[in-house]
Design a protein around this motif. Structure first.
Motif, mmCIF file in Angstrom:
data_model
loop_
_atom_site.group_PDB
_atom_site.id
_atom_site.type_symbol
_atom_site.label_atom_id
_atom_site.label_comp_id
_atom_site.label_asym_id
_atom_site.label_seq_id
_atom_site.Cartn_x
_atom_site.Cartn_y
_atom_site.Cartn_z
ATOM 1 N N GLU A 145 0.828 -1.213 0.000
ATOM 2 C CA GLU A 145 0.000 0.000 0.000
ATOM 3 C C GLU A 145 0.860 1.261 0.000
ATOM 4 O O GLU A 145 0.606 2.217 -0.750
ATOM 5 C CB GLU A 145 -0.925 0.004 1.222
ATOM 6 N N LEU A 205 2.849 1.666 -3.324
ATOM 7 C CA LEU A 205 1.934 2.152 -4.361
ATOM 8 C C LEU A 205 1.769 3.666 -4.274
ATOM 9 O O LEU A 205 1.766 4.371 -5.289
ATOM 10 C CB LEU A 205 0.569 1.470 -4.215
ATOM 11 N N SER A 206 1.638 4.179 -3.059
ATOM 12 C CA SER A 206 1.467 5.620 -2.865
ATOM 13 C C SER A 206 2.732 6.395 -3.198
ATOM 14 O O SER A 206 2.670 7.567 -3.579
ATOM 15 C CB SER A 206 1.049 5.917 -1.419
ATOM 16 N N TYR A 227 -0.367 -8.905 -5.347
ATOM 17 C CA TYR A 227 0.369 -7.697 -4.977
ATOM 18 C C TYR A 227 1.395 -7.332 -6.051
ATOM 19 O O TYR A 227 1.616 -6.168 -6.361
ATOM 20 C CB TYR A 227 1.069 -7.885 -3.625
ATOM 21 N N GLU A 281 -0.469 -5.673 -8.838
ATOM 22 C CA GLU A 281 -0.924 -4.328 -8.461
ATOM 23 C C GLU A 281 0.218 -3.317 -8.568
ATOM 24 O O GLU A 281 0.044 -2.204 -9.082
ATOM 25 C CB GLU A 281 -1.466 -4.337 -7.023
ATOM 26 N N LEU A 282 1.398 -3.699 -8.076
ATOM 27 C CA LEU A 282 2.540 -2.790 -8.132
ATOM 28 C C LEU A 282 2.992 -2.548 -9.574
ATOM 29 O O LEU A 282 3.288 -1.413 -9.959
ATOM 30 C CB LEU A 282 3.693 -3.350 -7.302
ATOM 31 N N SER A 284 0.614 -0.223 -11.360
ATOM 32 C CA SER A 284 0.723 1.156 -10.876
ATOM 33 C C SER A 284 1.987 1.846 -11.360
ATOM 34 O O SER A 284 1.984 3.054 -11.616
ATOM 35 C CB SER A 284 0.697 1.181 -9.339
#
Length: 394
Positions: free
Chosen positions: A231, A234-235, A259, A262-263, A266
């Motif tokens: 998380e 990602l930010s 995960y 997702e990374l 992004s």
């Protein structure tokens, strides 16, 4: 079904039929759907029907109220009816186990249209016992507070011990309203023991103190929980371009493929061209068909030649039909003028094998893309073909 039809028709409501529509809504016998419908309908109703709307709401099960409902009411109501809305909200004290949480939430949704209630709302927020709930509501209210009150809240956070999650939520809202506290907030963050919570504070400060970016990244890598670690990273992605090669190495070592995907998804929009091919190689190591397809989908605009490979990956997805439909839609109709005739032919062949309902969904979702890529004439021909097929095979 009535709700879905009505929502589609709302934009065409005339004053002459507005009352009839409201009567239909009043007869919806499911509280949740009735509440949702009223929420969307309010924007299209004439002002003189607002008392009727209030009567419906007043007699509803309050468990089905929502902040969107009261926000839309406050936005559209004649000012003389605002006290009635506020009285409805004030009558709400506790729903389930949450004391005053919903009352605070609904009051906050009205504050932009009734700024005179801001102090009353702050008083209600301060009565909420749960620190997390109170922090959520306070963070939402802070943008409407005076600078004097904002400074008082900041001083309270700085000088007193609170749950770290409470501090972080409130500081997030405070710093967006008062960037000049960035330096002091950084000092506060040094006392936060949770690496996850501290990293969240640092991410808020980075736009005002970019020199702490690498510090935030180092803390993110050391977070024990993989969910929290992902998380935070990602930010951080928009801020850590200098270490993208290292980030890709970190991603490659992640075992959890959700995960990892997702990374990758992004980071792809931020990567320089020289790292895109490296990302493709990482994507090919993903065993999950769904996750590999998602990453390939994100790479297609950067590497058009993998289009057919991406499409083949989607065809092999069996466990997630909704995800499959979304991925196919994005890839078939991405806007790239250099697409070859082979790719177009493969797209058409793929579409021809879909069920009629799935094909129509793809066409409806992508009318603008089809128009841009193939012209209005193609869109007209598709519409004619759909109409003909509907007549021949109802």
């Amino acid at each position: 079904e009535q709700e879905n039809v009505l929502e589609y028709c709302f934009k065409y409501i005339t004053p002459e039929i507005a009352l009839k529509v409201l009567k239909i809504v009043q007869d919806i016998n499911h509280d949740f759907f009735q509440s949702e419908t009223i929420t969307y309908l309010i924007d299209y109703l004439p002002k003189y029907l607002m008392p009727e709307v209030l009567n419906i709401i007043r007699n509803k099960n309050r468990s089905y109220y929502s902040k969107e409902l009261f926000s839309n009411l406050a936005k559209n109501l004649p000012h003389n009816l605002m006290p009635e809305v506020l009285n409805i909200i004030r009558s709400i004290d506790k729903i389930g186990y949450r004391d005053n949480y919903y009352q605070a939430q609904y009051l906050i949704s009205c504050v932009p249209y009734a700024p005179e209630i801001v102090l009353e709302t702050l008083a209600v927020v301060n009565t909420i016992k749960s620190p997390d709930d109170r922090a959520d509501m306070l963070a939402n209210l802070i943008p409407y507070l005076s600078k004097k009150l904002i400074i008082e809240i900041f001083n309270d956070i700085r000088d007193n011990l609170y749950y770290e999650s409470y501090q972080v939520k409130v500081l997030s809202s405070l710093i967006s309203c008062m960037p000049e506290i960035a330096s002091e907030t950084y000092e506060i963050s040094k006392n936060i023991k949770s690496k996850f919570e501290r990293a969240k504070v640092l991410i808020m400060i980075i736009p005002y103190m970019p020199e702490i970016t690498l510090e935030a990244y180092e803390i993110a890598k050391s977070i024990r929980s993989k969910y929290n670690r992902v998380e935070i990273i990602l930010s951080l992605i928009p801020y850590i371009s200098k270490v993208f090669s290292e980030v890709l190495e970190f991603i490659q070592d992640i075992n959890d493929e959700l995960y990892k995907a997702e990374l990758l998804i992004s980071i792809i929009p931020h990567l320089p061209d020289q790292l895109i091919l490296e990302t493709l190689e990482i994507a090919k190591t993903i065993n999950s068909r769904t996750q590999r397809a998602r990453v390939l989908n994100s790479l297609v605009p950067h590497i058009p030649e993998i289009f057919l490979e991406a499409l083949e990956a989607y065809q092999n997805i069996d466990d997630n039909p909704i995800e499959k439909e979304e991925l196919i839609s994005k890839t078939l109709f991405y806007n790239n003028s250099s697409r070859s005739s082979d790719i177009l032919n493969e797209s058409l062949h793929f579409l021809s094998n879909l069920k009629r309902q799935d094909l129509l969904i793809q066409i409806l979702k992508n009318t603008e893309n089809i128009k841009k890529m193939y012209g209005s004439e193609t869109l007209i021909e598709i519409a004619d073909a759909v109409h003909d097929v509907g007549r021949w095979f109802p």
